[in-house]
Design an enzyme around this catalytic site. Sequence first.
Site, PDB file in Angstrom:
ATOM      1  N   HIS A  85       0.663  -1.558   0.071  1.00 20.84           N
ATOM      2  CA  HIS A  85       0.210  -0.042   0.215  1.00 20.84           C
ATOM      3  C   HIS A  85       1.245   1.445   0.016  1.00 20.84           C
ATOM      4  O   HIS A  85       0.409   2.271   0.412  1.00 20.84           O
ATOM      5  CB  HIS A  85      -0.862  -0.115   1.378  1.00 20.84           C
ATOM      6  CG  HIS A  85      -1.573  -1.161   1.140  1.00 20.84           C
ATOM      7  ND1 HIS A  85      -2.508  -1.274   0.204  1.00 20.84           N
ATOM      8  CD2 HIS A  85      -1.460  -1.864   2.897  1.00 20.84           C
ATOM      9  CE1 HIS A  85      -3.123  -2.834   1.220  1.00 20.84           C
ATOM     10  NE2 HIS A  85      -2.416  -2.446   1.861  1.00 20.84           N
ATOM     11  N   HIS A  92      -7.482  -5.013  -0.606  1.00 17.90           N
ATOM     12  CA  HIS A  92      -6.210  -6.288  -1.590  1.00 17.90           C
ATOM     13  C   HIS A  92      -6.678  -6.906  -2.374  1.00 17.90           C
ATOM     14  O   HIS A  92      -7.087  -8.029  -2.638  1.00 17.90           O
ATOM     15  CB  HIS A  92      -6.458  -7.031   0.274  1.00 17.90           C
ATOM     16  CG  HIS A  92      -5.673  -6.237   1.697  1.00 17.90           C
ATOM     17  ND1 HIS A  92      -6.882  -5.656   2.166  1.00 17.90           N
ATOM     18  CD2 HIS A  92      -4.004  -5.799   1.170  1.00 17.90           C
ATOM     19  CE1 HIS A  92      -6.273  -4.805   3.184  1.00 17.90           C
ATOM     20  NE2 HIS A  92      -4.383  -4.967   2.939  1.00 17.90           N
TER      21      HIS A  92
END
Lengths: 333, 333
Positions: B57, B219
């Site tokens: 991320h 995700h």
Amino acid sequence: MKKLINDPGDVVRESLAGFAAAHSDILKVCFDPVYVVRADAPVTGKVGIISGGGSGHEPLHGGFVGQGMLDAACPGQVFTSPSPDQMEAATSAVDGGAGVLHIVKNYTGDVMNFEMAAELCEASGTQVEAVIINDDVAVQDSLYTAGRRGTGTTVMAEKICGAAAARGYDLSRVAALGQKVNDKGRSMGMALSSCTVPAAGKPTFELGEGEIEMGVGIHGEPGRERMPLQPVRALAAYMAETILSDLPFRGGDRVIAMVSGLGGTPPLELYIVYGELELILRARQIEVSRRLVGNYITSLDMAGCSISLVQADDELLSLWDDPVHTPALRWGT
Amino acid sequence: MKKLINDPGDVVRESLAGFAAAHSDILKVCFDPVYVVRADAPVTGKVGIISGGGSGHEPLHGGFVGQGMLDAACPGQVFTSPSPDQMEAATSAVDGGAGVLHIVKNYTGDVMNFEMAAELCEASGTQVEAVIINDDVAVQDSLYTAGRRGTGTTVMAEKICGAAAARGYDLSRVAALGQKVNDKGRSMGMALSSCTVPAAGKPTFELGEGEIEMGVGIHGEPGRERMPLQPVRALAAYMAETILSDLPFRGGDRVIAMVSGLGGTPPLELYIVYGELELILRARQIEVSRRLVGNYITSLDMAGCSISLVQADDELLSLWDDPVHTPALRWGT
């Protein structure tokens, strides 16, 4: 083609509108003709610094407009040179009486149009000098270029010339610094995938599943060779070796290094590239004195990266460290 | 799978090594156990601020370590929670005697592990409070989450809590500010493409040529619905409407807005999204007081974006404006 756009024909205008809305504290965007300009332009007595080129390489150039860097940027349509009237209007808008420097990436259209604009501006009394950036070691001559292409070193030239102008250096001194950065800067890129130009609607070139384009241009121009995908350690070594042997860089050198994503490659991977690059340089006793890792000169949504190295001395590092306040680069303010 | 990596198993470690080399002026990376920590930690008398979560991320969270934001970040493997021993070691490393705040995105593994770490730290005498970020309005419960997922508002919470700690606020006041940001923050994302987890080697999910995933998780978790690709105007309106009606935001509100790329979407497109978002907000008399446009919370190489809005008041805006000096966010220094 899957993109976050409306009509493909409106991409540049709409992106600039969003950009202007996001950064109105720093700059404004004029739309007829199109250019991005510092909100407080012209700065009286300061050399104006302008760049420009086709869109699709953001943040280059508009993202570098602001205090301590560019006074204006002229964006063309995607991968298309801006026109002389854009450059002329931008030059007039930033002319604070000390002349204007054009920083031009070496693509035939850009060079020709900036030359025409410079003639028009000089005819109306503005002194203009130009620095041509031709740092890409991948190929000699290319799809849109006679000689070497201009790529990542442009970012360093814009920062350093912008700092010099902010210090009050005169036009010839600022231009000489731009030339010095170009003379000491080298770049190379590689693509894992093609980009897709919105108006075309399909990838500019095709790559097989296990293939990369080594030495790709920022518009998807062919590079040195199409080769099998390899661990990034090998890819970084190939790019670094080509760059280092070209200048050449030598043990004891200090460099400003940039690892730029091409638009579709995330920070996680770019830092792996940077790590490999620094290991290679350290093994040759070359010190990375300053660095940028991120999206600085992109090729739309292309996956891949470019590496740029500028051999630096105290003068360049000191100018690099001066305050800068732009959408994409900010420190000291 | 085409990525700039070496062995898929080394991705996180090698990316952190490059990250540490690039930003040694700000932070260091400890590798056993793994955490990123301010170079000058612990800061005596200051509340320590920690976050963490799976890698993939970036720049979240390590890119927000530095003066005025996080004291440490604990990166797990890609899309995998870090372990309690990482969190415990990081907490100890930043404990300047005023306690430590854990900022935790609401994923079951992260929450459980941060709770375990907090117990261990408190047993050894460090006061710990936690703020759980659960701002994603897309879905209630998800693949790895009971309740709402935690996404973009985490960036605002880290900045504002970091500023409060730098001002010398005590732990309960800093934690209350983190809670306030979460209470007033809402986010939503959408994907044009899947990401590819390096260890898996293939896309996490499949999307048809003309399909998008609206409300996707960071995700690649399923969102609200799979829908046809539409002009970004319609996509931004869908996301904005969902976010705005949830809090709800109202005319006269001021907001901190973020348009984050998911890793594979370039600045050119993100600014189009931002432009659409600002038009929508302006039409509702909601003022964007501060904004971020770029890659701030990514999902590896996923193409797409997320929008986050935090309802702001003078207190939050003042803390937002305080100096920050991290790899990914810097102003005032």
